[in-house]
Enzyme design. Structure first.
Site, PDB file in Angstrom:
ATOM      1  N   GLY A  46     -21.304  46.879  14.619  1.00  0.00           N
ATOM      2  CA  GLY A  46     -21.332  45.604  15.309  1.00  0.00           C
ATOM      3  C   GLY A  46     -21.066  44.469  14.345  1.00  0.00           C
ATOM      4  O   GLY A  46     -21.310  44.587  13.139  1.00  0.00           O
ATOM      5  N   GLN A  51     -21.338  36.006  11.327  1.00  0.00           N
ATOM      6  CA  GLN A  51     -21.150  36.847  10.144  1.00  0.00           C
ATOM      7  C   GLN A  51     -19.769  36.646   9.513  1.00  0.00           C
ATOM      8  O   GLN A  51     -19.537  37.103   8.392  1.00  0.00           O
ATOM      9  CB  GLN A  51     -21.352  38.322  10.486  1.00  0.00           C
ATOM     10  CG  GLN A  51     -22.801  38.653  10.815  1.00  0.00           C
ATOM     11  CD  GLN A  51     -22.948  40.120  11.133  1.00  0.00           C
ATOM     12  OE1 GLN A  51     -22.756  40.540  12.264  1.00  0.00           O
ATOM     13  NE2 GLN A  51     -23.277  40.890  10.109  1.00  0.00           N
ATOM     14  N   CYS A  90     -27.383  45.968   7.992  1.00  0.00           N
ATOM     15  CA  CYS A  90     -26.545  44.854   8.434  1.00  0.00           C
ATOM     16  C   CYS A  90     -25.430  44.640   7.430  1.00  0.00           C
ATOM     17  O   CYS A  90     -25.667  44.677   6.219  1.00  0.00           O
ATOM     18  CB  CYS A  90     -27.398  43.587   8.562  1.00  0.00           C
ATOM     19  SG  CYS A  90     -26.505  42.134   9.132  1.00  0.00           S
ATOM     20  N   LEU A  91     -24.223  44.396   7.934  1.00  0.00           N
ATOM     21  CA  LEU A  91     -23.091  44.157   7.052  1.00  0.00           C
ATOM     22  C   LEU A  91     -23.275  42.900   6.200  1.00  0.00           C
ATOM     23  O   LEU A  91     -22.686  42.786   5.123  1.00  0.00           O
ATOM     24  CB  LEU A  91     -21.797  44.046   7.867  1.00  0.00           C
ATOM     25  CG  LEU A  91     -21.371  45.315   8.608  1.00  0.00           C
ATOM     26  CD1 LEU A  91     -20.152  45.042   9.477  1.00  0.00           C
ATOM     27  CD2 LEU A  91     -21.119  46.462   7.633  1.00  0.00           C
ATOM     28  N   HIS A 132     -29.431  43.517  18.039  1.00  0.00           N
ATOM     29  CA  HIS A 132     -29.181  43.080  16.665  1.00  0.00           C
ATOM     30  C   HIS A 132     -28.095  41.998  16.626  1.00  0.00           C
ATOM     31  O   HIS A 132     -28.276  40.953  16.000  1.00  0.00           O
ATOM     32  CB  HIS A 132     -28.760  44.300  15.829  1.00  0.00           C
ATOM     33  CG  HIS A 132     -28.453  44.011  14.399  1.00  0.00           C
ATOM     34  ND1 HIS A 132     -29.232  44.469  13.370  1.00  0.00           N
ATOM     35  CD2 HIS A 132     -27.428  43.329  13.819  1.00  0.00           C
ATOM     36  CE1 HIS A 132     -28.703  44.077  12.212  1.00  0.00           C
ATOM     37  NE2 HIS A 132     -27.597  43.387  12.470  1.00  0.00           N
ATOM     38  N   GLU A 133     -26.980  42.254  17.291  1.00  0.00           N
ATOM     39  CA  GLU A 133     -25.866  41.304  17.252  1.00  0.00           C
ATOM     40  C   GLU A 133     -26.177  40.024  18.035  1.00  0.00           C
ATOM     41  O   GLU A 133     -25.820  38.928  17.601  1.00  0.00           O
ATOM     42  CB  GLU A 133     -24.574  41.945  17.761  1.00  0.00           C
ATOM     43  CG  GLU A 133     -24.116  43.146  16.966  1.00  0.00           C
ATOM     44  CD  GLU A 133     -24.016  42.937  15.465  1.00  0.00           C
ATOM     45  OE1 GLU A 133     -23.743  41.801  15.012  1.00  0.00           O
ATOM     46  OE2 GLU A 133     -24.215  43.905  14.717  1.00  0.00           O
ATOM     47  N   HIS A 136     -28.160  37.684  15.982  1.00  0.00           N
ATOM     48  CA  HIS A 136     -27.344  36.920  15.029  1.00  0.00           C
ATOM     49  C   HIS A 136     -26.911  35.586  15.627  1.00  0.00           C
ATOM     50  O   HIS A 136     -26.789  34.591  14.906  1.00  0.00           O
ATOM     51  CB  HIS A 136     -26.084  37.704  14.638  1.00  0.00           C
ATOM     52  CG  HIS A 136     -26.252  38.596  13.456  1.00  0.00           C
ATOM     53  ND1 HIS A 136     -26.603  38.135  12.202  1.00  0.00           N
ATOM     54  CD2 HIS A 136     -26.086  39.935  13.326  1.00  0.00           C
ATOM     55  CE1 HIS A 136     -26.647  39.154  11.360  1.00  0.00           C
ATOM     56  NE2 HIS A 136     -26.346  40.260  12.017  1.00  0.00           N
TER      57      HIS A 136
END
Length: 160
Positions: A46, A51, A90-91, A132-133, A136
């Site tokens: 995701g 991000q 997480c990226l 999660h996304e 963000h």
């Protein structure tokens, strides 16, 4: 399509609330395509617009299930059921992992790249990715909700 730079912990865009998308045009479509390519190249499931330092309510997800590529514009969680406690990464926080409580099942209302509304349900990994996304988009990181944080090294030690 072009790969975008993923913002890392400490980047102020990760802590800001995103604005709704009101224009559904080529610029949005290019961003969605770029986000998906960036997520895939980074081996993620995701990616949210903040991000890549864009403060808009845009998310792409692909957990490798029957849903395939999911694009969510202006997503809102409409229901949550059950509970799961799983490890997340997480990226934007490479090398950091944490155990987070998330719902076992979620329903989300969103718009597609053309502005058409739709609903999607997710369980297991998809439920985690959706939550999660969408977090963000409000400036919330998984580390804010984790009850235990681990570095990659600590995670490897536990696997032994």
């Amino acid at each position: 399509m072009a790969k975008r730079i993923i913002a890392k912990d400490g980047d102020e865009s990760l802590r800001k609330r995103c604005k709704d998308v009101t224009v559904f045009d080529d610029k949005l479509w290019t961003m969605l395509d770029d986000m998906y390519e960036t997520m895939q190249e980074a081996n993620g499931v995701g990616l949210a617009a903040p991000q890549i330092s864009v403060l808009r309510r845009v998310v792409v997800i692909d957990v490798g299930d029957e849903h395939g590529k999911i694009e969510l514009i202006n997503p809102v969680i409409t229901s949550m059921k059950g509970k799961q406690h799983e490890l997340e990464g997480c990226l934007s926080l490479p090398g950091m992992w944490g155990y987070v409580d998330r719902p076992a099942k979620v329903k989300v209302k969103a718009q597609d790249r053309y502005g058409k509304e739709f609903d999607i349900e997710g369980t297991e990994l998809l439920a985690i990715a959706l939550c999660h996304e969408i977090d963000h988009l409000s400036g919330i990181l998984f580390t804010d909700k984790a009850d235990e944080l681990l570095t990659s090294e600590q995670l490897e030690e536990r696997k032994k």
